[in-house]
Design a protein around this motif. Structure first.
Motif, PDB file in Angstrom:
ATOM      1  N   VAL A 107     -60.674 -28.188 -63.429  1.00  0.00           N
ATOM      2  CA  VAL A 107     -61.400 -28.891 -62.372  1.00  0.00           C
ATOM      3  C   VAL A 107     -62.054 -27.849 -61.478  1.00  0.00           C
ATOM      4  O   VAL A 107     -61.390 -26.909 -61.049  1.00  0.00           O
ATOM      5  CB  VAL A 107     -60.443 -29.736 -61.521  1.00  0.00           C
ATOM      6  CG1 VAL A 107     -61.220 -30.535 -60.489  1.00  0.00           C
ATOM      7  CG2 VAL A 107     -59.611 -30.650 -62.399  1.00  0.00           C
ATOM      8  N   LEU A 151     -64.206 -27.617 -57.991  1.00  0.00           N
ATOM      9  CA  LEU A 151     -64.754 -28.258 -56.797  1.00  0.00           C
ATOM     10  C   LEU A 151     -65.668 -27.265 -56.119  1.00  0.00           C
ATOM     11  O   LEU A 151     -65.244 -26.154 -55.793  1.00  0.00           O
ATOM     12  CB  LEU A 151     -63.627 -28.635 -55.827  1.00  0.00           C
ATOM     13  CG  LEU A 151     -62.442 -29.408 -56.397  1.00  0.00           C
ATOM     14  CD1 LEU A 151     -61.399 -29.629 -55.298  1.00  0.00           C
ATOM     15  CD2 LEU A 151     -62.889 -30.745 -56.958  1.00  0.00           C
ATOM     16  N   HIS A 163     -64.016 -30.655 -65.503  1.00  0.00           N
ATOM     17  CA  HIS A 163     -64.805 -31.297 -64.452  1.00  0.00           C
ATOM     18  C   HIS A 163     -65.504 -30.264 -63.582  1.00  0.00           C
ATOM     19  O   HIS A 163     -64.929 -29.222 -63.255  1.00  0.00           O
ATOM     20  CB  HIS A 163     -63.903 -32.127 -63.534  1.00  0.00           C
ATOM     21  CG  HIS A 163     -63.270 -33.306 -64.187  1.00  0.00           C
ATOM     22  ND1 HIS A 163     -63.991 -34.380 -64.631  1.00  0.00           N
ATOM     23  CD2 HIS A 163     -61.972 -33.592 -64.468  1.00  0.00           C
ATOM     24  CE1 HIS A 163     -63.168 -35.279 -65.160  1.00  0.00           C
ATOM     25  NE2 HIS A 163     -61.938 -34.823 -65.074  1.00  0.00           N
ATOM     26  N   ASP A 176     -67.217 -30.790 -59.924  1.00  0.00           N
ATOM     27  CA  ASP A 176     -67.434 -31.806 -58.895  1.00  0.00           C
ATOM     28  C   ASP A 176     -68.108 -31.213 -57.669  1.00  0.00           C
ATOM     29  O   ASP A 176     -67.733 -30.139 -57.197  1.00  0.00           O
ATOM     30  CB  ASP A 176     -66.091 -32.416 -58.462  1.00  0.00           C
ATOM     31  CG  ASP A 176     -65.458 -33.240 -59.562  1.00  0.00           C
ATOM     32  OD1 ASP A 176     -66.112 -34.190 -60.028  1.00  0.00           O
ATOM     33  OD2 ASP A 176     -64.335 -32.909 -59.968  1.00  0.00           O
ATOM     34  N   TYR A 177     -69.053 -31.953 -57.177  1.00  0.00           N
ATOM     35  CA  TYR A 177     -69.783 -31.541 -55.977  1.00  0.00           C
ATOM     36  C   TYR A 177     -69.051 -32.064 -54.742  1.00  0.00           C
ATOM     37  O   TYR A 177     -68.953 -33.265 -54.525  1.00  0.00           O
ATOM     38  CB  TYR A 177     -71.201 -32.110 -56.050  1.00  0.00           C
ATOM     39  CG  TYR A 177     -72.078 -31.786 -54.876  1.00  0.00           C
ATOM     40  CD1 TYR A 177     -72.139 -30.491 -54.357  1.00  0.00           C
ATOM     41  CD2 TYR A 177     -72.881 -32.762 -54.296  1.00  0.00           C
ATOM     42  CE1 TYR A 177     -72.966 -30.184 -53.286  1.00  0.00           C
ATOM     43  CE2 TYR A 177     -73.717 -32.470 -53.230  1.00  0.00           C
ATOM     44  CZ  TYR A 177     -73.746 -31.180 -52.728  1.00  0.00           C
ATOM     45  OH  TYR A 177     -74.565 -30.876 -51.668  1.00  0.00           O
ATOM     46  N   VAL A 178     -68.495 -31.146 -53.969  1.00  0.00           N
ATOM     47  CA  VAL A 178     -67.813 -31.497 -52.721  1.00  0.00           C
ATOM     48  C   VAL A 178     -68.526 -30.720 -51.616  1.00  0.00           C
ATOM     49  O   VAL A 178     -68.203 -29.562 -51.347  1.00  0.00           O
ATOM     50  CB  VAL A 178     -66.312 -31.131 -52.784  1.00  0.00           C
ATOM     51  CG1 VAL A 178     -65.596 -31.564 -51.511  1.00  0.00           C
ATOM     52  CG2 VAL A 178     -65.645 -31.754 -54.005  1.00  0.00           C
ATOM     53  N   PRO A 179     -69.530 -31.332 -51.014  1.00  0.00           N
ATOM     54  CA  PRO A 179     -70.443 -30.583 -50.133  1.00  0.00           C
ATOM     55  C   PRO A 179     -69.718 -29.780 -49.064  1.00  0.00           C
ATOM     56  O   PRO A 179     -70.124 -28.655 -48.733  1.00  0.00           O
ATOM     57  CB  PRO A 179     -71.300 -31.679 -49.491  1.00  0.00           C
ATOM     58  CG  PRO A 179     -71.199 -32.857 -50.396  1.00  0.00           C
ATOM     59  CD  PRO A 179     -69.868 -32.758 -51.092  1.00  0.00           C
ATOM     60  N   ASP A 180     -68.658 -30.347 -48.568  1.00  0.00           N
ATOM     61  CA  ASP A 180     -67.867 -29.733 -47.524  1.00  0.00           C
ATOM     62  C   ASP A 180     -67.419 -28.309 -47.861  1.00  0.00           C
ATOM     63  O   ASP A 180     -67.188 -27.499 -46.955  1.00  0.00           O
ATOM     64  CB  ASP A 180     -66.650 -30.646 -47.323  1.00  0.00           C
ATOM     65  CG  ASP A 180     -65.486 -29.968 -46.675  1.00  0.00           C
ATOM     66  OD1 ASP A 180     -65.706 -29.451 -45.582  1.00  0.00           O
ATOM     67  OD2 ASP A 180     -64.391 -29.968 -47.260  1.00  0.00           O
ATOM     68  N   LEU A 181     -67.268 -27.995 -49.127  1.00  0.00           N
ATOM     69  CA  LEU A 181     -66.712 -26.690 -49.496  1.00  0.00           C
ATOM     70  C   LEU A 181     -67.736 -25.563 -49.436  1.00  0.00           C
ATOM     71  O   LEU A 181     -67.371 -24.395 -49.500  1.00  0.00           O
ATOM     72  CB  LEU A 181     -66.094 -26.751 -50.900  1.00  0.00           C
ATOM     73  CG  LEU A 181     -64.939 -27.741 -51.053  1.00  0.00           C
ATOM     74  CD1 LEU A 181     -64.436 -27.746 -52.489  1.00  0.00           C
ATOM     75  CD2 LEU A 181     -63.802 -27.386 -50.103  1.00  0.00           C
ATOM     76  N   PHE A 198     -67.884 -21.835 -51.159  1.00  0.00           N
ATOM     77  CA  PHE A 198     -66.553 -21.499 -51.634  1.00  0.00           C
ATOM     78  C   PHE A 198     -66.120 -22.525 -52.669  1.00  0.00           C
ATOM     79  O   PHE A 198     -66.216 -23.724 -52.447  1.00  0.00           O
ATOM     80  CB  PHE A 198     -65.562 -21.421 -50.466  1.00  0.00           C
ATOM     81  CG  PHE A 198     -65.787 -20.185 -49.650  1.00  0.00           C
ATOM     82  CD1 PHE A 198     -65.051 -19.042 -49.890  1.00  0.00           C
ATOM     83  CD2 PHE A 198     -66.788 -20.143 -48.686  1.00  0.00           C
ATOM     84  CE1 PHE A 198     -65.277 -17.884 -49.176  1.00  0.00           C
ATOM     85  CE2 PHE A 198     -67.024 -18.984 -47.964  1.00  0.00           C
ATOM     86  CZ  PHE A 198     -66.269 -17.851 -48.201  1.00  0.00           C
ATOM     87  N   THR A 212     -63.233 -23.989 -55.371  1.00  0.00           N
ATOM     88  CA  THR A 212     -61.825 -24.025 -55.741  1.00  0.00           C
ATOM     89  C   THR A 212     -61.726 -24.592 -57.140  1.00  0.00           C
ATOM     90  O   THR A 212     -62.255 -25.665 -57.416  1.00  0.00           O
ATOM     91  CB  THR A 212     -61.031 -24.893 -54.748  1.00  0.00           C
ATOM     92  OG1 THR A 212     -61.090 -24.290 -53.450  1.00  0.00           O
ATOM     93  CG2 THR A 212     -59.569 -24.995 -55.167  1.00  0.00           C
ATOM     94  N   ALA A 213     -61.075 -23.849 -58.004  1.00  0.00           N
ATOM     95  CA  ALA A 213     -60.856 -24.332 -59.370  1.00  0.00           C
ATOM     96  C   ALA A 213     -59.373 -24.456 -59.601  1.00  0.00           C
ATOM     97  O   ALA A 213     -58.588 -23.616 -59.156  1.00  0.00           O
ATOM     98  CB  ALA A 213     -61.463 -23.366 -60.380  1.00  0.00           C
ATOM     99  N   TRP A 214     -58.984 -25.545 -60.252  1.00  0.00           N
ATOM    100  CA  TRP A 214     -57.583 -25.732 -60.651  1.00  0.00           C
ATOM    101  C   TRP A 214     -57.558 -25.907 -62.155  1.00  0.00           C
ATOM    102  O   TRP A 214     -58.313 -26.698 -62.716  1.00  0.00           O
ATOM    103  CB  TRP A 214     -56.996 -26.972 -59.974  1.00  0.00           C
ATOM    104  CG  TRP A 214     -55.595 -27.306 -60.399  1.00  0.00           C
ATOM    105  CD1 TRP A 214     -54.454 -26.629 -60.084  1.00  0.00           C
ATOM    106  CD2 TRP A 214     -55.170 -28.417 -61.213  1.00  0.00           C
ATOM    107  NE1 TRP A 214     -53.359 -27.236 -60.653  1.00  0.00           N
ATOM    108  CE2 TRP A 214     -53.754 -28.338 -61.337  1.00  0.00           C
ATOM    109  CE3 TRP A 214     -55.836 -29.459 -61.840  1.00  0.00           C
ATOM    110  CZ2 TRP A 214     -53.011 -29.263 -62.078  1.00  0.00           C
ATOM    111  CZ3 TRP A 214     -55.099 -30.387 -62.567  1.00  0.00           C
ATOM    112  CH2 TRP A 214     -53.705 -30.290 -62.681  1.00  0.00           C
ATOM    113  N   ALA A 230     -59.613 -19.709 -55.536  1.00  0.00           N
ATOM    114  CA  ALA A 230     -60.455 -20.053 -54.395  1.00  0.00           C
ATOM    115  C   ALA A 230     -61.372 -18.873 -54.135  1.00  0.00           C
ATOM    116  O   ALA A 230     -60.952 -17.856 -53.568  1.00  0.00           O
ATOM    117  CB  ALA A 230     -59.600 -20.364 -53.175  1.00  0.00           C
ATOM    118  N   CYS A 277     -65.625 -17.239 -53.625  1.00  0.00           N
ATOM    119  CA  CYS A 277     -66.967 -17.449 -53.101  1.00  0.00           C
ATOM    120  C   CYS A 277     -67.953 -17.085 -54.196  1.00  0.00           C
ATOM    121  O   CYS A 277     -68.071 -15.913 -54.579  1.00  0.00           O
ATOM    122  CB  CYS A 277     -67.167 -16.564 -51.876  1.00  0.00           C
ATOM    123  SG  CYS A 277     -68.851 -16.651 -51.277  1.00  0.00           S
TER     124      CYS A 277
END
Lengths: 391, 391, 391, 391
Positions: A244, A246, A285, A287-292, A295, A297-299, A319, A321
């Motif tokens: 994933v 993000l 996946h 995923d677009y998480v605009p807030d991040l 930076f 984060t991949a899990w 995590a 950049c």
């Protein structure tokens, strides 16, 4: 290596290009060290390539936000140190002055290619450069359409399509064509088609030009290619590997478009299968998480079997950049590709696979093996065109 | 390679030995595959070593719980498949019948060494074995005391100490001494001193015997040596690397003793520093959580800097079964060390460093480089003593 | 409470029903404790409900795999203790003998409803039961189609549709209709429509029957509703909450169908928004990873702001067994709903929201507040219909 | 509430006090919102307490780094927004001008207490304050020595010890004594002994003063007290709960001292046991990793059993900024404790347990229950001393 080298960005005002330029200026000013830069490490030993401080930057872009403004935004977001944009304002302004309007939709025919090539030649001439490396750091494009695949299957087909003004040739490929026509090596830092279709590879060969690609290996895939060989050489059977990603920022927004994401996920998925020798279950996946913001984060969750079928798992969270991970590699690739041209290499530079998710000219995805190949190649380059030591 | 090979465990009734024996029996019966076994992979290609099915097991132990009972307990705990102990009951009983009482506290002088060596010779003779490899899988001992360090600094000093009945010689070293006296190669799978002091190394050399160690690299350290080269070759500056290991089981109980844990943490810490080229901040905990049994959970937190000092982190969680990770490596090491003896190698086998946290005879900790060295060494062994192909 | 209570499963041979029956039998035999069972804790104090050992199980299913076979498979997969199926074989066989063929596609009209209701009445009569609670633990269905929504908007519309043999009424709703017609309370443990459309709610009210739903809160959502109030009451601003669920098993396969997953993701998403008071960015993935079987791994990443906009994150990984988490709640719900009927409650039982992702009759999603409501409600039920103490 | 309220910090130039002052100034200037501040949420509804903008700051410290300098350092470290120190420079300088030299080693007798009390009275008089709340945010002290425990067992014993100049009275307790003598409420935001010994509690009661403590619940423990009730109310049996805290900053350095860490780990451990009703296995580490600065990363691993003994795990990683988490709670506590004094409350304010790891006057650790108690208490305070509405 004497003389100066130009670096021409496709996407010159984006986060990666801006971080690259600001960072190179900071290093030149003694305000930053070379953390993240591979070429100067023991092993590659610079390979006779031009130094970071010998690079001159320019590029194309369709975005109106200037390089200095982008640098300010990146400092706000914590990607660049707070005071860096002011400290290198002059250099940023100089690079901004060398930005030319990029190709836009429908602008994909002969005349567009000619205009781009003319921009490249002007950049080289105006700045007294020995050579210019073109680096694509623009938004990810979808995979080739069927029509585009046909148009780029052979060089004659491509020339005909350009003459006819074929509309759906991807911009990255148009830029690669123009770069080769203008005698510029090309680095495909995104998963866009760029120089990968047969017609482009043929053109590079014809004109004796090196190129490298594609899709910078900066985060989760970097980890995968470091870890998957561990499972393979320890005979641990990977049953599923779920991933994933993000991310916000411009790249995240682009990849929220499923068509563009197809390029990226295809690029990301292949290394694992190749290293492990079999297909592996599990989602991938993006995923677009605009807030991040910049930076990411991949899990990753890896389920594997050990001796007698005992079930075990590995999870990791990365995590990072993206722009800060990409920028030093862009500097490395520009310098090493310039050196490859100087010593007379042409075609896909397989030894640069260390830097890429989808290494052109190579099936090797194991990070350590790629490093060994890079070191050996750099030793050859360092020895120069005739075998005498460079510099 | 013809003939049969004996594997003699120090700690024959422990979890690792029991899992090893049960697993080898299951493989021999066609009831399990070789997941986790390295020697048979392409690359090592078995190296001319005896097959798993050619191994005969025995050993010393001070614990009264028999091998079949231990196997039952491991099946209850999910380490062995539920029905395996019953399926291989005959073989477990045969191995149990070959277990001899181990050395106990104060039992560290000449007579104890002689008794151990006699047990080894009897095992070889009684079972018609070509050779016997001794493998230490017993509880971790503390580092050498100063007196023990003096007593094992030279071979004459050690002989004198044995004659004098020096009490604080560690059991692992006594076993290594007896093994070498009985012409048996030795594998130090724990971080105990074992064959590492100079006196023992000298004895192995004198008698032309190979040995390997120490401390099987099965979990968190395995990951570290796969991941740390990524940071090094990407020029990412690791600022801190914090490690926590939660484990139950017998090993956990032993390591709850700070003196024993010192051996383990020293063994675990060195690879990172060597690979990165500088000391790295951050704690390294080993915690005994009885509830977790043989399943270990490790969490690592890596803080690193990228380009322009951008802060990033990597975390991973590894949930593995220690015995299941160790057992196939024990089989690999027994087989490869037997083959090394057959082709005439002696001394610390540096190429087996792939298997160890603290590789004897080598400073190389990078997993991929260790793999390359192992493959090359196996190719030599596979070619046999005179260079003709084995088998 | 005197007498015996029947529990009738829709999906009687699935993992949840089988784990429930096997567990109840194990508890009855003194072979297992009540871990995971809420109703007997201090607070609820059983509420006058029938004991686990007073329950009689039966049900409908369309799957041919019998309960004993399913139990064996669950033991193989580690969901049930290895020796449990043999230990409770008699009870499993007895439950299996009470399973009747379930409704199949197209089997959605008046005659199907009548047949189901007849099965329920026969179960009650044949086993001398005081009452029968119907519990839906079958596969998740998609949300209502527009036609089905119209057909279930009012009770007259539903009766007309049943007479007409309307084909696209979901099976869960048909079962709920039949249950209410047979005077049975209903528990909707899945996110399927079941008793939630207005026509069904009206029917339950008319017939004075309690019901509860929907979608058992067993894992990631349970955690969310425990954690989100922490952010809310600490005034920490949640910027994004990203969720990934990896699961195999039958439920995973069903949810790999995007239409069915729509029910689940809608059910999962609403609590967070309600608790935090604003919509929250971030993906919510449910991925089918067959390899994981009944064990589910969920990863959540929460990005939030603290004082002065400082960015912080919380991540969690939940590795649980869905059937083992669901089964004790199914026992709780069957018992408490039976007691609710006994004391004369009817309609949606809001106080049972503690058990559900999408609590019928309530907007309260905060776990601790739901617990308080449950405890208060249980105290009322414990006091009996007239206020005197039960039992 | 009319008039102005003083907040006097023990540790006025530390990270928490500086973040608190800078944040209050930013809120007053409209440059920041109240994220993280609890008192103004619906529920507490400010409780009639003075507004953040009505607070006046001063304090004691032994550290020479001034508040404005500390603010600069915090901005560099990313704890404060980059431009905040400049924006509130005037207010920081005003607070700095009110800082007085703190008590130092050996400075623990009557004269020191008198000097501290005089400083408090001068602060109140000089600034025309209605009341002054003393808040301890200084370094964590070890638990009481036996001698100190005796000296603080009763008020007469304490008075005698002060007259005798007893050397090992902890500074926090000396400050609490002086505060109560000067008619100031006290907030113990650290785990230091402070106002907790019986002598101090008696003094507060005698003088009709409220106080609150101890040890702000800002991170990992906050999560524990949100999550543990979930396990309890779902009857899931927690087998082990292992906790690791990595932190740099001044607090990390203090806690690297095992004696000081004892206070903290004792404070952190008790909630879990209380909530679950039984002791729980597993380590609790606090590690000093200087590189991490004010940002703390905590990892928790929870192993628990579900129905039929099925093993499951929950892990979480919390990456937070301690000062940013603490500062708004300090504002809340100062305001609410001031209001408690105004309406005539005295003694340990149990309802403020919501804010603390080790709630004085209460055994309630469940976060949601603490919230309910806080809301109820705030409603009483809001109604004022005589029951009429405040303000």
């Amino acid at each position: 290596m004497s003389g100066r080298t130009g670096v021409w960005f496709i996407g010159a005002r984006g986060s990666v290009a801006t971080t690259t330029v600001a960072g190179a200026l900071a290093i030149g000013a003694g305000a930053a060290d070379r953390t993240g830069c591979v070429a100067d490490l023991p092993g590659p030993d610079a390979a006779g390539a031009p130094d970071i401080t010998d690079l001159v930057f320019g590029g194309h872009d369709v975005d109106g936000c200037t390089l200095p403004k982008r640098a300010e935004a990146l400092a706000q977001a914590g990607v660049l140190p707070a005071h860096l944009p002011a400290a290198v304002a002059e250099g940023l302004a100089a690079a901004e002055a060398r930005v030319r309007p990029g190709a836009t939709a429908g602008d994909a025919g002969r005349s567009a290619a000619d205009r781009i090539a003319a921009d490249l030649r002007a950049f080289r001439a105006d700045n007294g450069l020995d050579r210019v490396v073109v680096v694509d750091v623009s938004s990810t494009e979808p995979p080739l359409s069927e029509a585009a695949a046909r148009a780029t299957a052979t060089l004659p087909a491509l020339e005909a399509a350009l003459d006819a003004g074929t509309p759906d040739l991807p911009a990255s490929t148009l830029y690669a064509y123009a770069a080769f026509r203008a005698d510029c090596p090309f680095v495909a830092f995104t998963p866009s088609p760029g120089p990968r279709p047969p017609a482009l590879a043929a053109l590079a060969r014809d004109r004796g030009l090196p190129w490298a690609g594609s899709d910078g290996k900066t985060g989760e895939t970097l980890l995968k290619t470091a870890l998957a060989p561990m499972f393979a050489t320890r005979a641990l059977r990977v049953r599923s590997w779920s991933s994933v990603n993000l991310l916000g920022g411009g790249d995240g927004a682009t990849l929220a478009d499923p068509a563009a994401a197809d390029s990226k996920t295809a690029s990301k998925a292949q290394g694992l299968r190749r290293i492990l020798g079999h297909p592996v279950d599990g989602p991938l996946h993006i995923d677009y998480v605009p807030d991040l913001g910049d930076f990411k984060t991949a899990w990753d969750h890896v389920a594997f079997d050990g001796f007698l079928g005992t079930r075990m798992t590995l999870q990791f969270t990365w995590a990072g950049c993206d722009s800060a991970l990409a920028a030093p590699l862009v500097l490395d690739l520009a310098r090493l590709t310039a050196r490859a041209q100087e010593v007379g290499r042409s075609g896909a530079q397989a030894a640069l696979g260390f830097f890429f998710k989808d290494p052109a000219g190579s099936d090797e995805h194991r990070l350590a093996a790629q490093w060994d190949a890079l070191v050996a190649w750099c030793a050859e380059l360092g020895a120069g065109p005739d075998g005498e030591a460079a510099r």
